[in-house]
Each structure stands twice: as C-alpha cells, then as structure tokens.
Scaffold this motif. Sequence first.
Motif, PDB file in Angstrom:
ATOM      1  N   UNK B 148       0.826  -1.216   0.000  1.00 26.55           N
ATOM      2  CA  UNK B 148       0.000   0.000   0.000  1.00 26.55           C
ATOM      3  C   UNK B 148       0.852   1.255   0.000  1.00 26.55           C
ATOM      4  N   UNK B 149       2.007   1.171   0.663  1.00 29.10           N
ATOM      5  CA  UNK B 149       2.848   2.367   0.771  1.00 29.10           C
ATOM      6  C   UNK B 149       3.924   2.422  -0.312  1.00 29.10           C
ATOM      7  N   UNK B 150       3.864   1.494  -1.244  1.00 30.67           N
ATOM      8  CA  UNK B 150       4.783   1.523  -2.383  1.00 30.67           C
ATOM      9  C   UNK B 150       6.248   1.259  -2.043  1.00 30.67           C
ATOM     10  N   UNK B 151       6.480   0.409  -1.066  1.00 29.33           N
ATOM     11  CA  UNK B 151       7.871   0.092  -0.707  1.00 29.33           C
ATOM     12  C   UNK B 151       8.266  -1.273  -1.270  1.00 29.33           C
ATOM     13  N   UNK B 152       9.396  -1.336  -1.966  1.00 30.31           N
ATOM     14  CA  UNK B 152       9.880  -2.646  -2.428  1.00 30.31           C
ATOM     15  C   UNK B 152      10.096  -3.579  -1.225  1.00 30.31           C
ATOM     16  N   UNK B 153       9.938  -4.874  -1.485  1.00 28.50           N
ATOM     17  CA  UNK B 153      10.069  -5.857  -0.402  1.00 28.50           C
ATOM     18  C   UNK B 153      11.285  -6.747  -0.664  1.00 28.50           C
ATOM     19  N   UNK B 154      12.110  -6.887   0.361  1.00 29.38           N
ATOM     20  CA  UNK B 154      13.230  -7.822   0.260  1.00 29.38           C
ATOM     21  C   UNK B 154      12.992  -8.940   1.270  1.00 29.38           C
ATOM     22  N   UNK B 155      12.966 -10.176   0.792  1.00 32.12           N
ATOM     23  CA  UNK B 155      12.763 -11.287   1.724  1.00 32.12           C
ATOM     24  C   UNK B 155      14.037 -12.128   1.791  1.00 32.12           C
ATOM     25  N   UNK B 156      14.360 -12.569   3.001  1.00 29.22           N
ATOM     26  CA  UNK B 156      15.522 -13.434   3.217  1.00 29.22           C
ATOM     27  C   UNK B 156      15.027 -14.808   3.645  1.00 29.22           C
ATOM     28  N   UNK B 157      15.377 -15.808   2.869  1.00 28.76           N
ATOM     29  CA  UNK B 157      14.921 -17.170   3.162  1.00 28.76           C
ATOM     30  C   UNK B 157      16.021 -17.937   3.882  1.00 28.76           C
ATOM     31  N   UNK B 158      15.697 -18.486   5.036  1.00 29.90           N
ATOM     32  CA  UNK B 158      16.672 -19.261   5.810  1.00 29.90           C
ATOM     33  C   UNK B 158      15.946 -20.095   6.856  1.00 29.90           C
ATOM     34  N   UNK B 159      15.410 -21.210   6.446  1.00 32.46           N
ATOM     35  CA  UNK B 159      14.614 -22.019   7.370  1.00 32.46           C
ATOM     36  C   UNK B 159      14.716 -23.509   7.041  1.00 32.46           C
ATOM     37  N   UNK B 160      14.737 -24.353   8.086  1.00 33.22           N
ATOM     38  CA  UNK B 160      14.685 -25.784   7.803  1.00 33.22           C
ATOM     39  C   UNK B 160      13.309 -26.181   7.258  1.00 33.22           C
ATOM     40  N   UNK B 161      12.314 -25.333   7.492  1.00 29.56           N
ATOM     41  CA  UNK B 161      10.951 -25.619   7.045  1.00 29.56           C
ATOM     42  C   UNK B 161       9.962 -25.163   8.087  1.00 29.56           C
ATOM     43  N   UNK B 162       8.694 -25.285   7.762  1.00 26.41           N
ATOM     44  CA  UNK B 162       7.651 -24.922   8.717  1.00 26.41           C
ATOM     45  C   UNK B 162       7.684 -25.904   9.877  1.00 26.41           C
ATOM     46  N   UNK B 163       7.295 -25.447  11.058  1.00 24.03           N
ATOM     47  CA  UNK B 163       7.410 -26.299  12.230  1.00 24.03           C
ATOM     48  C   UNK B 163       6.318 -27.381  12.260  1.00 24.03           C
ATOM     49  N   UNK B 164       6.716 -28.645  12.358  1.00 24.69           N
ATOM     50  CA  UNK B 164       5.703 -29.697  12.433  1.00 24.69           C
ATOM     51  C   UNK B 164       5.260 -29.918  13.879  1.00 24.69           C
ATOM     52  N   UNK B 165       4.199 -29.249  14.267  1.00 21.88           N
ATOM     53  CA  UNK B 165       3.723 -29.391  15.642  1.00 21.88           C
ATOM     54  C   UNK B 165       2.211 -29.367  15.701  1.00 21.88           C
ATOM     55  N   UNK B 166       1.678 -29.720  16.847  1.00 32.30           N
ATOM     56  CA  UNK B 166       0.218 -29.781  16.984  1.00 32.30           C
ATOM     57  C   UNK B 166      -0.405 -28.390  16.830  1.00 32.30           C
ATOM     58  N   UNK B 167       0.138 -27.430  17.584  1.00 35.54           N
ATOM     59  CA  UNK B 167      -0.418 -26.075  17.535  1.00 35.54           C
ATOM     60  C   UNK B 167      -0.353 -25.489  16.135  1.00 35.54           C
ATOM     61  N   UNK B 168       0.775 -25.734  15.453  1.00 34.39           N
ATOM     62  CA  UNK B 168       0.952 -25.188  14.104  1.00 34.39           C
ATOM     63  C   UNK B 168      -0.123 -25.736  13.169  1.00 34.39           C
ATOM     64  N   UNK B 169      -0.423 -27.006  13.291  1.00 36.36           N
ATOM     65  CA  UNK B 169      -1.438 -27.615  12.424  1.00 36.36           C
ATOM     66  C   UNK B 169      -2.831 -27.103  12.800  1.00 36.36           C
ATOM     67  N   UNK B 170      -3.071 -27.068  14.114  1.00 32.85           N
ATOM     68  CA  UNK B 170      -4.376 -26.609  14.606  1.00 32.85           C
ATOM     69  C   UNK B 170      -4.708 -25.203  14.134  1.00 32.85           C
ATOM     70  N   UNK B 171      -3.687 -24.366  14.104  1.00 38.70           N
ATOM     71  CA  UNK B 171      -3.921 -22.972  13.740  1.00 38.70           C
ATOM     72  C   UNK B 171      -3.698 -22.714  12.252  1.00 38.70           C
TER      73      UNK B 171
END
Lengths: 287, 318
Positions: B148-171
């Motif tokens: 909305x504010x017209x700012x370029x986005x820079x994303x940094x990827x560095x993860x083993x993956x999404x967390x496999x947990x009960x809460x994560x799945x539930x939500x």
Amino acid sequence: MIFFGKKKEKKPHKEIDIKKEIKKAEKEESLWIKCSSCQELLYIKEVERNQHICLKCEYHFPISVENRIKLTFDEGSFNELFGSIGPVDFLKFKDTKSYKARLEETQEQVKRPDAVVCGHGKINGIDVLTAIFDFSFMGGSLGSVVGEKITRTLEAGAEKRLPVIIFCASGGARMQEGIMSLMQMSKVSGAIYRLKSTKMPYISVLTDPTLGGVTASMGMLGDIIIAEPKAMIGFAGPRVIKETIKEELPQGFQRAEYLLEHGMIDMIVSRKELKRQLSTLLKLILS
Amino acid sequence: MRYYLDFEKKLEPYERRLNEIKKFYTLDDPRYNKEVQSIKRKIAKIEKEIYGELTNWQRSQLSRHVNRPHTLDYVEHLFTDFIELKGDRKFKDDPAIVAGFASFEEKNIAVVGHQKGKDIREMAYRNFGMSHPEGYRKAVRVMDMANRWGKPIITFVDTPGAFPGIGAEERGQAEAIATSIEFMFTLTVPVITVVIGEGGSGGALAIGVGNAILMLENATYSVISPEGCAAILWRDGSKAPLAAEALKPTAHDLYKLNVIDEVIKEPFGGAHRNWQETFNNLKPVLSRYLKDFAKKNGDELKALRYEKFRKMGVFEEK
C-alpha cells in the motif's frame, strides 16, 4: 529436528491378537477391507455398494478418478482436458530405483500418464472445470505435470469464466522432481489468484489424504473448502509431528472433523450428498 | 564461538592457535611472525583441500552453518534505520520470522526474513527458524503495508521448514503458507527474494515468491531436506548425502533449472568465513535489481512475477 522435545517413555504397545488376524485376513482374503479410520473389517462388495464408505464410521475410502467423475458429473458430460501432458525425469533422480523406471511402472499399472485428470463437465447442468487427483499414482504427488495441468485448468476457468473445483488426494510434493515440485505450489497458487480476480469461484474438495504441499497451496486456497468425512488433512504428516514433538497426538488430530472445529474448512459433506451440495453452492454463487 | 563442521575440523587447531596469538599479541608481532606465516600457509592449503570441490551434501551442511550470517545480520550490515514490527494481530508474535521497514541505499524498503539463532538460547527462542502459522501471517501483514505504501520488499529465506507441531497444524500451518504464497502474487511492488542459507520447502516458499530470486553460492533450496528425503525414499536417514546429490538443491543446480535468477558469490569456504565479503557481494546485486524494477509499474511487476512462476516445470507434451 529433535532438540527440546519432552522426553516421554514409550509405553510398550501390545499388539492385540485380533489385529494380527485382521492383517492376515487382509493378505489372504481380498474380499475383506479394513477401514483405516475405525479399523473395522468390512466386506468389500458391501463397501463398494455403499459408494466406498465405511458402513460403521462413515469414513470415505479413496475412490478412483472414474468413480469420482461418475459420482459428481452429469452422465456423459465429462470431457478430459490436457491429457497429452506427460512427466520427464529431468533430474535423473535415483533413489533405490530411478524416477524413470518408477514412472514407467506406475503408468503401466495405473494406465495414466500422471497423478491428475483435468476436464470440463456439468454438475446438474452447471458448467465447471475440474481437476481430480489420482492417489494411486505415486501417492497423488504434485510434480510438474500435475502443476501444469491444474494451472491450465485454472487459467481456462479465468478465460472462459467458469468455476473450478479441485478434488485433492495427495501425499504432497513429488520429491523426485526436486525444487520443481515445490515451485508447482506457487504456480498453481498464482493461477488460483488469477481465477479469483475474474470473480469466478474456486472450490476445493479435500479427500483422504490431503497433505503437504497440496494442502499448503490449492487445498487451503478454496473460496469454499469441503472435506469428506474423516479425511486426513494437514501440512506435516502425523508421523513427522509425532517424531518431532515426542508426544501423543490428540484424538482425531488432522481429521476433517478436527479441521472443521478449528475453523479451517467450511463443511464436511458425504459423498452421497456431494453432487447436490456442489450444485446448490454453484447456483447460489453464479446466478 | 566458532563452530566447525566435520569436514572443516582440520582447520580448527590452526585457527585456534592464530586466535590465541591474536588475543595476546598482534599477528605482525616479530616474535610470532614466522609461526603466523607458516600457520597461514597451512590454513590456505587446507582450505583449498576441503573447500575446493564441495559436494551437495557439504553445501547442505554449509547452508546451515551456525556461524553464517542470518537475516538480522544482513539487515544490520546492509540497511539502516531498521524498525522491526511484530505480531500477526491474531494470536502471537512468531520470532522465527522477522519483519519490518528499513532503508537501503537511501531507499525505503520492507524486509521479511526467517531468523535462526546464533547461540543455543536464541535458537530456542527463534525455534531454529521454523515458523508457526503466525510467522507467515505477520509476513503478509507487513507485505500488505509495504504494498500500500509503495515500498519494495526484500525477503531473506533461511529455514529448515515450517514447524511440524500440533499447535501449528491446529492454527492452520497449510492455510498460512498457501495464503502467503497467493498473497505475494497480488503485490504491485518489486519483491526480491534472497536465499541466504537453508531454503526448506513450503516454509521457505511462503516468503519466496519474488520478482527476482537470488541465492548465495552455498545456500540450498529444496522441496525436502536431504535427511527427510533419505528417510522416506531410502528408508534410512543416513543416506542423506545420496539424497542431497539426487535432489540437486544447490544454487548452481537451481540456476541451471532456471528457478533462480542469480548466484551470489560467497567467500572461499563459505559466508561464515568472511561476513563482510558476503555483504559486499550481495549489496551491488540487490541494488541493481531494485533499480531495474523501479522502472516498472505495479501491473507489470505483478504480471512478470506470474510469468516467472508460470514457466516453472518440466514436462513433455505429445
């Protein structure tokens, strides 16, 4: 990824004799099938007559693409699309067997080039485009072919202004296509956004099982998300979660009913009611 | 504390000795000059030997090296005026993903990235960079503002993956990832994704739908970790080195497959050997892409992003 999980002593699990008996029966006698939800041993013919639904617990067994078409679309209205697209072993992937060999073997067995059938059909007279996963083809895994066919279906929906319904049944991404399988998630998601921007609805039907990258793209992006009773639906598989957190999983975890309760899906619809429910929904949206 | 991977262990005694000398004297102290010179020669020789031809498995390990610069290190060294924003406004703040606004070469940008930890305490706090659904929802919230504010986005990827947990799945782990991927296709500002370490599956892709995807030389990006793949296909987690070869997850592999736009050179041996050199290598590339994208309007950027991902996939048509 096991770092801080609570350690819990594993209770020695004693196998009940009856289960062994069932397993034996399963192997020797193909007349019987075990319900993967309630473990009831069922007579196959009876299950078939009941549209592949468990007579005891309403669990919906996976069904073939042909069956799905017959159940959902008006007789003779289904026309397959993009059937000439086939897979390539571009990474020369080899585990205990080469991907190429695995593909040839599966194609021979399943009589299909890959794990999805796309097409155009009518549901009580309403035109829709659809993609139906075939779980028996390498676990319905999402690779380049599945991604491309579904993307074309969604693009056709945007172009011809037709609603799209995807029937998911998949273990997730196809590892044998490495990064390309992951990228199919984004490709399909982009096409879903395009379809939605033309104001056409996208409906996802989640059947047992829908996991991994398929859930985390087309599965959960439905404007309306329908699941079949007791279907296993999730991102991480239950075994991975159990191994990571070292805890027992809650009763009914990752089953359709559990997702409904947590607000993740709109409804659970029995196979017997699905066609009627879909056509009512489409009528409400489109006219 | 410097950490050595198994195949780097040979370096340890020499570098430790250098550090000892550094601690009490200086490296050009005449009393130690001879020793220092000989150690340096030895280090150079070992470096050549162990880093000369890295296997995919070794690169996989390098991509997760604890001493590699992480998202907040890039933010600190490349950007100024960083203001971190927290929370998904729905449930909680997920420290495994950081997001906010900052300035890069006088231009204001938004930044989103997975954050692993440097030490055991931060690792636990950041859940080793494995996000829960709230992390992706926070990312979407910040990207929406940037858009909305017209700012370029820079994303940094560095993860083993999404967390496999009960809460994560539930939500709604799957919903959160899917929504973030879909949302990134709606953006009308430039998005540049940099895979700085481990690009682990859906959790990585969730913030990876960029107009350009850059990747550090020893970073990896894959549908599944080599260990996970080995456990499933070989039924033996120890076959991870084989899986790493088969999955072709390295920057050079992905460049050949046209999945990424550019490979960012790392210092010899990896980013952990010389942070400053790593930042210096990335900076001009980021700057060039931002300048290029600045010439395009929002609809073009959106269409180009779609086309980019639309082309991905290898199949045959009879």
